[in-house]
Scaffold this active site. Sequence first.
Site, short mmCIF file in Angstrom:
data_model
loop_
_atom_site.label_atom_id
_atom_site.label_comp_id
_atom_site.label_asym_id
_atom_site.label_seq_id
_atom_site.Cartn_x
_atom_site.Cartn_y
_atom_site.Cartn_z
N GLY B 43 132.67 30.09 31.02
CA GLY B 43 132.79 31.48 30.63
C GLY B 43 131.48 31.71 29.82
N GLY B 46 131.41 28.48 27.69
CA GLY B 46 131.22 27.35 28.06
C GLY B 46 129.80 27.30 28.70
N HIS B 267 146.50 45.56 24.10
CA HIS B 267 145.38 46.37 24.17
C HIS B 267 146.12 47.68 24.38
CE1 HIS B 267 142.05 48.47 25.54
NE2 HIS B 267 141.25 47.59 25.24
N ARG B 331 142.82 48.45 17.85
CA ARG B 331 143.80 48.35 19.07
C ARG B 331 145.40 47.96 18.89
NH1 ARG B 331 139.98 44.31 22.81
NH2 ARG B 331 138.45 46.15 23.14
C1 LIG Z 1 139.86 42.74 31.27
C2 LIG Z 1 139.20 42.29 30.08
C3 LIG Z 1 138.32 42.87 29.52
C4 LIG Z 1 137.58 42.63 28.03
N1 LIG Z 1 136.60 43.31 27.87
C5 LIG Z 1 136.14 43.04 26.79
C6 LIG Z 1 134.95 43.91 26.19
O1 LIG Z 1 134.42 44.90 26.66
N2 LIG Z 1 134.13 43.05 24.84
C7 LIG Z 1 134.71 41.92 24.55
O2 LIG Z 1 134.09 41.72 23.51
N3 LIG Z 1 135.75 41.14 25.07
C8 LIG Z 1 136.53 41.67 26.11
N4 LIG Z 1 137.24 40.91 26.44
C9 LIG Z 1 137.59 39.60 26.24
C10 LIG Z 1 136.71 38.69 26.55
O3 LIG Z 1 136.13 38.91 27.78
C11 LIG Z 1 137.05 37.18 26.59
O4 LIG Z 1 137.75 36.89 25.17
C12 LIG Z 1 136.04 36.23 26.69
O5 LIG Z 1 135.24 36.64 27.63
C13 LIG Z 1 136.58 34.74 26.78
O6 LIG Z 1 135.50 33.94 27.11
P1 LIG Z 1 135.74 32.34 27.10
O7 LIG Z 1 134.09 31.90 27.29
O8 LIG Z 1 136.23 31.85 25.89
O9 LIG Z 1 136.56 32.12 28.30
P2 LIG Z 1 136.67 32.37 29.72
O10 LIG Z 1 135.87 33.22 30.07
O11 LIG Z 1 138.23 32.86 30.00
O12 LIG Z 1 136.44 31.03 30.43
C14 LIG Z 1 137.21 30.19 30.75
C15 LIG Z 1 136.90 28.90 31.52
O13 LIG Z 1 137.31 27.81 31.23
C16 LIG Z 1 137.72 27.31 32.71
N5 LIG Z 1 139.15 26.57 32.47
C17 LIG Z 1 140.10 27.02 31.88
N6 LIG Z 1 140.99 26.04 31.77
C18 LIG Z 1 140.65 24.93 32.34
C19 LIG Z 1 140.95 23.69 32.60
N7 LIG Z 1 142.37 23.19 32.50
N8 LIG Z 1 140.18 23.03 33.53
C20 LIG Z 1 138.91 23.43 33.94
N9 LIG Z 1 138.41 24.60 33.58
C21 LIG Z 1 139.08 25.17 32.71
C22 LIG Z 1 137.73 28.41 33.54
O14 LIG Z 1 137.54 27.88 34.78
C23 LIG Z 1 136.77 29.25 33.27
O15 LIG Z 1 135.15 28.74 33.43
C24 LIG Z 1 137.96 41.34 27.71
C25 LIG Z 1 139.00 40.70 28.39
C26 LIG Z 1 139.71 41.08 29.40
C27 LIG Z 1 140.68 40.25 29.99
#
Ligand SMILES: Cc1cc2nc3c(=O)[nH]c(=O)nc-3n(C[C@H](O)[C@H](O)[C@H](O)COP(=O)(O)OP(=O)(O)OC[C@H]3O[C@@H](n4cnc5c(N)ncnc54)[C@H](O)[C@@H]3O)c2cc1C
Lengths: 253, 659
Positions: B43, B46, B267, B331
């Site tokens: 994400g 990462g 939310h 929120r």
């Molecule tokens: C609908 C929605 C709208 C949002 N809108 C906003 C916004 O407008 N502004 C804002 O700031 N935030 C927003 N958020 C929050 C934000 O999107 C997330 O908090 C953020 O994108 C998380 O990013 P991340 O890289 O931490 O994790 P993620 O993007 O969730 O990535 C997780 C990664 O880990 C991998 N993974 C997980 N477990 C494993 C495992 N056991 N083995 C291998 N791979 C694994 C997945 O494949 C993925 O690649 C929103 C969230 C949602 C749900």
Amino acid sequence: MSGNMNLTLKVWRQKNSNAKGELVDFKVNDISPDMSFLEMFDVLNERLVSENTDPIAFDHDCREGICGMCSMFIDGRPHGPKDGITTCQLHMRSFKDGDTITVEPWRAQAFPVIKDLVVDRTAFDRIIAAGGYISVNTGNAQDANCLPISKDNADESFAAAACIGCGACVATCKNASAMLFVSAKVSQLALLPQGEPEKQSRVLNMVAQMDAEGFGSCTNTGACEAECPKGISLSNIARMNREYLGAQFCSEK
Amino acid sequence: MSKLDAKIPEGQLETKWTKYKSSVPLVNPSNKRNLEIVIVGSGLAGASAAAALAELGYKVKVFCFQDSPRRAHSIAAQGGINAAKNYQNDGDSIYRLFYDTIKGGDYRAREGNVHRLSEVSGNIIDQCVAQGVPFAREYGGLLSNRSFGGTQVQRTFYAAGQTGQQLLLGAYSALERQIGMGAVEMFNRHEMLEVVMIDGKARGIIARDLITGKLERHFGHAVLLCTGGYGNVFYLSTNAMGSNATAVWKAHKQGAFFGNPCFTQIHPTCIPVSGDHQSKLTLMSESLRNDGRIWVPKKKDETRKAVDIPEEERDYYLERRYPAFGNLVPRDVASRAAKERCDAGHGVGTSRMAVYLDFTFNMDRYGKIEATKKGIHNADAATIRALGKDVITEKYGNLFDMYKQITGEDPYQMPMRIYPAVHYTMGGLWVDYNLMTTIPGLYALGEANFSDHGANRLGASALMQGLADGYFVIPYTIGSYLSKEISVKSIPTSHEAFVAAENKVQNDIDKFFNIKGTKSVDHFHKRLGKIMWEKCGMARNEKGLKEAIEEIRALRAEFWKDLRVTGEANEFNPELEKAGRVADFLELGELMCKDALNRNESCGGHFREEYQTEEGEANRDDDNFAFVAAWEYKGDNNFEMHKEELKYENIKIAQRSYK
Ligand SMILES: Cc1cc2nc3c(=O)[nH]c(=O)nc-3n(C[C@H](O)[C@H](O)[C@H](O)COP(=O)(O)OP(=O)(O)OC[C@H]3O[C@@H](n4cnc5c(N)ncnc54)[C@H](O)[C@@H]3O)c2cc1C
Ligand code: SF4
Ligand code: FES
């Protein structure tokens, strides 16, 4: 709260990439029109588990039309009968009680079936890895507002960048061409001043990788644009062709 | 007494990070080539970390469970990303973003971390624009901004309602570039199922190839978990179907402390539940509150249609209760206020568990402005509405389409119906200033860690944090650990620790198939979700939490007796994947309830009914609870809490008011 639709599904079942597949009939009953197409599959799978049968494998994740993971070929159309949406955004209210619905995986040489409705689309990643980026290391950027970009170009670039990489364009094309997908990325970056320095190598490398992956050639039938859930325009293909010709010309000098 | 050292650098708040950066030990380029880093998750956190670390010369492996790194759940983020650029000249500054974030988090986040986040926020926007991220722009060609909740400035950058998609595609392209150059090895459709520990340090992972079912061993000098949030413990949430806690939970059971597990964000603006078949909830971005006004009928059990209810019979309850921030309160406040109105009998829709989000007022306001711009004088109401509709479409078109697609109703004609839903988890693995967990060599980035948002995250700050962690923090902080590891040769995966970890994972998988029960994974997941939502959701109390803990234990016992997993281990098997995730949720859910029970105060998203002011606002207890609760796993679902005291040296801690 179950509903009142009863349907017959003909679903492609294939144990793995080496196995032969076939269409198998399933009856599903009491479907609510408010369910999404994938929720209807959840109901069916729940029943299959209760009957101790392997549920149908399908790709999905966000279920809101943005991750590009869902990929069902429904009654001969990728993502089903409605325009401008993905499979996960399709609702059962788009069908009638008593309908028979055929569900198959994406079919293309470059997208081999993994299991049932799940296919391998990593060819798309390899095309991006070949050139679908701007080479800028982290920390080298100047202030974001240093370089104004006309709103029209920014908007057009954004429209191309909206591609979700689902592969419906390939699935629907009789040649299994990936031109719409590739041209969307080429266009997004070609429309921005930041993309300018690498524009020739980018298009040449991406097209070379596209060919190497076994995607077919484009014969301008336009089915891709019609089936694209994100409205990616054919004009991107025209732009890519221009970029490509220009780049070839320069590289032959 | 406490085992926790957050390692916040000494000195003035404003100079901590600058000083740290210039004094942190470095790893020279030839040594970087020999250091391997395993990154789980692709994400925003990462992908950005992988790209940035590979650019520096480290050998990187990245894992994700989707078929492509581009599909990580960050792709779904809608509204925007914050940055203290002050492009609008409206008084923004690094300090103000820092202050808003600490206050928004209800004074439960660390000053040092949050200030660093604010400092690098501007670099993120620069970096993304350089990558070709097509943010929204004004006619003059400069970047456009909008407002988000809990702030009084316009500092949110956006790309229509697809900001997360565009930011992730930017990070993904940087990652793919490194993959193409051979600097990153990518493992799609792989799920990490264990952290491998050697001599007390994280040294790799066990991952399952989801296509073949084969278990694999991967060594790393350091391991980064960037695996997102655990909102799906509630079954229904705005998270993607695959979002899960497995990676962080396995790490927790190996010794990584879990910070503030009960801090969940509900939310306020999501499409309400429509029936039992519901598999997920869809967010309607907070940005809609820029132009949508929230109201309910003043009359209880109102049966008239929204358009037939006259203005004076509508209760714009957020504007009424919080005049200073109005519809843009944070929120947690907006969610509780919606629940309060619905519980009091003013809810709308068939379920009566919804409130209206109405755009007509601003559609007409924009319409009038457009008419003036176009030189149309005395425009009639229909013309004004049509012109205003175009403005709204440009800003939020995809959200309106999404709403219509799901509900079958046209939000241009009638107000949206919305209700709060689980969205984000502020809790996560406890990390220090370096983003390292309590396990040496194991890091957590993005939503997977607990760090910057306290008890309530402000909108548009998760994207900022994920990219800050990946692009601008970890490339520096990892040096302080890896500089001491340069003499460690890569450990062969035939090492006994890898063998033992793989055997354990294999045993866990066999256990699922051996139960041979009668109920599906989803059956248990739905029941867990119901317990969590009712008793550890928007409002919590001692009695309910105690009951929830008992119910979860009983459900867990039933799960291990009566679960049915179809198919086999050595094939593509989504049922098996889900079983592993739900098994972990069934343990994490209990810890969340324990943490909520332990925190005898209300703060941010954590609302204990026993602790509220007379006006029904959260009643924080700073004397007794100004700490991070970091839980240590003690085996067999026993947990011990450690406290990290929170000190506020730069902000005067006060009751949060948005009135
Ligand atoms: C609908 C929605 C709208 C949002 N809108 C906003 C916004 O407008 N502004 C804002 O700031 N935030 C927003 N958020 C929050 C934000 O999107 C997330 O908090 C953020 O994108 C998380 O990013 P991340 O890289 O931490 O994790 P993620 O993007 O969730 O990535 C997780 C990664 O880990 C991998 N993974 C997980 N477990 C494993 C495992 N056991 N083995 C291998 N791979 C694994 C997945 O494949 C993925 O690649 C929103 C969230 C949602 C749900
Ligand atoms: S161009 Fe359209 S159909 Fe093709 S991958 Fe992109 S979004 Fe899907
Ligand atoms: S599941 Fe993400 S687009 Fe359909």
